[in-house]
Design a protein around this motif. Structure first.
Motif, short mmCIF file in Angstrom:
data_model
loop_
_atom_site.label_atom_id
_atom_site.label_comp_id
_atom_site.label_asym_id
_atom_site.label_seq_id
_atom_site.Cartn_x
_atom_site.Cartn_y
_atom_site.Cartn_z
N PHE A 93 0.98 -1.17 0.14
CA PHE A 93 0.43 0.05 0.57
C PHE A 93 1.05 1.08 0.02
CE2 PHE A 93 -3.32 -2.55 2.41
CZ PHE A 93 -3.72 -3.36 1.80
N VAL A 94 0.67 2.46 -0.53
CA VAL A 94 0.94 3.52 -1.30
C VAL A 94 0.41 4.73 -0.99
CG1 VAL A 94 3.21 2.41 -1.78
CG2 VAL A 94 1.38 3.60 -3.04
N GLN A 95 0.54 6.26 -0.82
CA GLN A 95 -0.13 6.59 -1.28
C GLN A 95 0.07 7.24 -2.70
OE1 GLN A 95 1.29 9.22 2.41
NE2 GLN A 95 -0.38 8.28 3.39
N SER A 96 -1.52 8.31 -3.08
CA SER A 96 -1.08 8.05 -4.94
C SER A 96 -0.10 9.65 -5.02
CB SER A 96 -2.30 8.79 -5.23
OG SER A 96 -2.74 10.04 -4.22
N ASP A 97 0.68 10.66 -4.11
CA ASP A 97 1.64 11.40 -4.41
C ASP A 97 3.17 10.30 -4.28
OD1 ASP A 97 1.16 10.68 -1.53
OD2 ASP A 97 2.39 12.31 -1.02
N THR A 98 2.97 9.02 -3.94
CA THR A 98 4.27 8.88 -3.71
C THR A 98 5.10 7.83 -5.19
OG1 THR A 98 3.29 7.20 -1.53
CG2 THR A 98 5.52 6.32 -2.73
N ASN A 99 6.30 8.52 -4.69
CA ASN A 99 6.94 8.43 -6.23
C ASN A 99 7.82 7.29 -6.27
OD1 ASN A 99 7.33 11.25 -7.49
ND2 ASN A 99 9.36 11.54 -5.46
N VAL A 100 7.49 6.66 -7.82
CA VAL A 100 7.64 4.71 -7.06
C VAL A 100 8.45 4.39 -9.04
CG1 VAL A 100 5.09 3.94 -6.15
CG2 VAL A 100 6.20 4.84 -8.72
N SER A 101 9.02 3.57 -8.72
CA SER A 101 9.81 3.46 -10.14
C SER A 101 8.88 2.31 -11.37
CB SER A 101 11.21 2.24 -9.16
OG SER A 101 10.67 1.13 -9.43
N PRO A 102 9.52 2.82 -12.37
CA PRO A 102 8.35 1.77 -13.09
C PRO A 102 8.91 0.95 -13.15
CG PRO A 102 10.55 3.32 -13.95
CD PRO A 102 10.39 2.59 -12.76
N SER A 103 8.96 0.36 -12.68
CA SER A 103 8.70 -1.84 -12.15
C SER A 103 7.88 -1.81 -10.40
CB SER A 103 10.47 -2.09 -11.01
OG SER A 103 10.39 -1.86 -10.45
N THR A 104 7.46 -0.75 -10.96
CA THR A 104 6.44 -0.43 -10.09
C THR A 104 4.84 -0.68 -10.12
OG1 THR A 104 7.45 -0.30 -7.76
CG2 THR A 104 5.09 -0.30 -7.49
N LYS A 105 3.86 -1.24 -10.26
CA LYS A 105 3.06 -1.19 -11.07
C LYS A 105 1.51 -0.82 -10.23
CE LYS A 105 4.78 -1.45 -14.96
NZ LYS A 105 4.49 -0.27 -15.63
N ALA A 106 0.34 -0.12 -10.66
CA ALA A 106 -0.44 -0.17 -9.85
C ALA A 106 -1.96 -1.39 -10.19
CB ALA A 106 -1.50 1.18 -10.05
N VAL A 107 -2.61 -2.07 -9.03
CA VAL A 107 -3.82 -2.52 -8.92
C VAL A 107 -5.46 -2.21 -9.32
CG1 VAL A 107 -4.26 -4.84 -7.99
CG2 VAL A 107 -2.40 -4.45 -8.23
N SER A 108 -4.64 -1.23 -8.27
CA SER A 108 -6.46 -0.01 -7.66
C SER A 108 -5.92 0.78 -6.85
CB SER A 108 -7.37 -1.41 -7.11
OG SER A 108 -8.86 -0.87 -7.16
N PHE A 109 -6.73 1.74 -7.22
CA PHE A 109 -6.93 3.40 -6.15
C PHE A 109 -7.50 2.31 -5.15
CE2 PHE A 109 -4.19 5.19 -9.73
CZ PHE A 109 -3.83 6.24 -8.75
N LEU A 110 -7.23 2.79 -4.41
CA LEU A 110 -8.02 2.39 -3.16
C LEU A 110 -8.83 3.85 -2.28
CD1 LEU A 110 -6.15 0.24 -1.09
CD2 LEU A 110 -7.72 -0.72 -2.76
N PHE A 111 -9.28 4.06 -0.84
CA PHE A 111 -9.78 4.96 -0.14
C PHE A 111 -9.15 5.46 0.09
CE2 PHE A 111 -8.23 1.41 2.50
CZ PHE A 111 -7.01 2.14 3.13
N PRO A 112 -10.01 7.47 0.21
CA PRO A 112 -8.63 8.44 0.56
C PRO A 112 -8.47 8.35 1.94
CG PRO A 112 -11.24 8.66 0.53
CD PRO A 112 -11.23 7.58 0.41
N GLU A 113 -7.10 8.56 1.95
CA GLU A 113 -6.85 9.05 3.36
C GLU A 113 -6.83 10.78 3.88
OE1 GLU A 113 -3.54 5.84 4.89
OE2 GLU A 113 -3.20 6.87 3.22
N MET A 114 -7.46 10.83 4.75
CA MET A 114 -8.30 12.09 5.51
C MET A 114 -6.86 12.90 6.10
SD MET A 114 -10.29 13.11 4.15
CE MET A 114 -10.77 15.14 4.63
N PHE A 115 -5.94 14.08 6.17
CA PHE A 115 -5.02 14.81 6.79
C PHE A 115 -5.97 14.88 8.40
CE2 PHE A 115 -2.42 17.02 3.49
CZ PHE A 115 -1.65 15.93 3.36
N HIS A 116 -5.72 14.55 9.47
CA HIS A 116 -5.85 14.74 10.37
C HIS A 116 -5.28 15.58 11.58
CE1 HIS A 116 -8.69 11.74 9.47
NE2 HIS A 116 -9.39 11.84 10.77
N LEU A 117 -5.66 16.78 11.66
CA LEU A 117 -4.71 17.78 12.90
C LEU A 117 -5.73 17.96 13.98
CD1 LEU A 117 -2.62 19.84 13.28
CD2 LEU A 117 -3.53 21.52 12.56
#
Length: 439
Positions: A93-117
């Motif tokens: 699991f990573v976040q959609s802003d994460t930098n990944v290498s070309p060898s890393t492939k997405a399977v599915s986008f999941l639920f949103p994670e909220m900024f909690h302050l």
């Protein structure tokens, strides 16, 4: 003598055949009973990544006994990417802003994670700017939460020399805020996280709004402007007391490109087709969206996942039947026009077919712009009237049989264009109805 030799040679052949049958039988049996195990890197055990990983593992095993997902704890997205690159895990699991290498492939986008302050009410923190000079509990270094706090502080131009930050494990951070050892806590987590619900039952704590989501998205397109709904963390005495402006980032399930295509296809299939089972285990799974909205976020999809998403997609010829048909029709009419011009230049025949063909060309061009099925029916009736006139002209010798034949082909093309356009409009109407039903 020959019979004896035959018997002697037949014995090894028979034995060999039996051995081959046994080998193939064992291979078939193993194939039917093999369990393919993948290791999934998630996050801390108190976080949503780990909880969702456990839910996914349970549902996958339930729907395909030949697949097993082993869930492991990690410090977060940065470590997960490294584990994936080192081939120590096959899913992460990573976040959609994460930098990944070309060898890393997405399977599915999941639920949103909220900024909690979350801040103590006696700390004087009412907005992001008030964090300067205060004690702030952050998640462990290497986690997405830790990284995103510094993105947030840079956007709000906080003075880093006045930020008293301390990285902690989630439970430790929650305890420190409860006991007043820190003034605030920043964490990236899905809505409804049980640990956050428990934390916010403390009347001395409150959620702080993050109201510049759209501006943050300008520099980081992976972010989503999402509000925290009124009562999300308590309904009787609403927490928060009103819809609170917020920012989120989408969780992503990723894998290595070398993983077998059929394995990733099956995991993707279960994610979407066993959604009800997944939601029972992890309610936020209801927020999993189709990937079409996220293709511009720097992730390329695994071929196995694409195989699932592209199911039912029309072939190239079917999808582009209308422009292909138009091109063919115009080409045919152009060739027909040249041929008629040649006949005219040679003085062999001059008749009214050219006029009809020009009218057909205009009708075909008009068909491609029509958006109403009733208008198509009117043009269909117009074509029938034209055919009737041409037949009358043929009977009166106003056009010759060769000209009539040259007319019938583009006439049929025009009729076919009406059918193609009609099919396309009906399909669009059905898609709109499906979208309305889903909403």
């Amino acid at each position: 003598m020959q019979e004896s030799i035959f018997r002697k040679s037949a014995i090894p052949v028979a034995i060999g055949s039996i051995i081959m049958v046994i080998i193939f039988g064992i291979a078939w049996f193993r194939d039917q009973n093999d369990v393919y195990t993948l290791t999934l890197a998630t996050g801390s055990k108190s976080g949503q990544y780990y909880a969702f990983g456990q839910a996914l593992s349970k549902v996958v095993s339930r729907h395909n006994p030949h697949l097993k997902i082993k869930v492991i704890e990690s410090s977060g997205a940065v470590e997960n990417v490294q584990l994936l690159q080192d081939n120590k895990v096959q899913l992460a699991f990573v976040q959609s802003d994460t930098n990944v290498s070309p060898s890393t492939k997405a399977v599915s986008f999941l639920f949103p994670e909220m900024f909690h302050l979350i801040a103590r009410k006696d700390s004087g923190i009412k907005e992001i700017k008030d964090l300067e000079g205060k004690g702030i509990a952050l998640m462990p270094q290497g986690s997405g939460s830790y990284t995103m706090f510094w993105v947030l502080s840079e956007h709000y131009q906080l003075d880093k020399t006045r930020l008293q930050t301390n990285s902690m494990m989630p439970l430790e951070a929650h305890e420190a805020l409860n006991q007043g050892k820190v003034d605030a806590l920043f964490r990236l987590v899905a809505l409804g996280n049980p640990a956050v619900i428990e934390l916010l039952q403390n009347p001395q704590l409150e959620l702080i709004p993050i109201d510049q989501g759209a501006a943050l998205k300008l520099n980081l397109p992976a972010l989503e402007e999402i509000s925290i709904p009124k009562g999300a963390y308590n309904g009787s005495v609403p927490i928060p007391q009103q819809n609170l402006p917020g920012v989120g980032v989408r969780a992503v399930l990723v894998t290595r490109k070398e993983i077998k295509q059929e394995i990733i296809f099956e995991i993707t299939r279960i994610l979407y087709e066993a959604r009800n089972d997944l939601v029972k285990e992890f309610p936020q799974a209801a927020m999993i969206n189709e990937p079409n909205n996220y293709r511009n976020l720097g992730f390329s999809f695994h071929p196995g996942a694409l195989d699932y998403y592209n199911q039912g997609q029309p072939s190239f010829i079917v999808e582009y039947a209308e422009p292909i048909g138009l091109f063919v029709s115009v080409s045919v009419l152009f060739i027909s026009g040249i041929w008629q011009l040649r006949l005219w230049l040679k003085g062999k025949q001059k008749n009214r077919a050219d006029l009809y063909n020009l009218q057909l060309l205009g009708i075909i061009a008009k068909i491609q712009t029509i958006e109403d099925v009733n208008q198509l029916n009117a043009i269909r009736y117009q074509l029938l009237e034209m055919l009737e006139k041409v037949i009358i002209d043929l009977d009166k010798d106003l056009i010759c049989s060769e000209s009539f034949q040259s007319f019938t082909f583009p006439w049929q093309v025009a009729l076919s264009s009406i059918h193609q356009r009609e099919t396309l409009l009906i399909r669009k109407q059905q898609q709109k109805m499906i979208i309305v039903d889903e909403n």
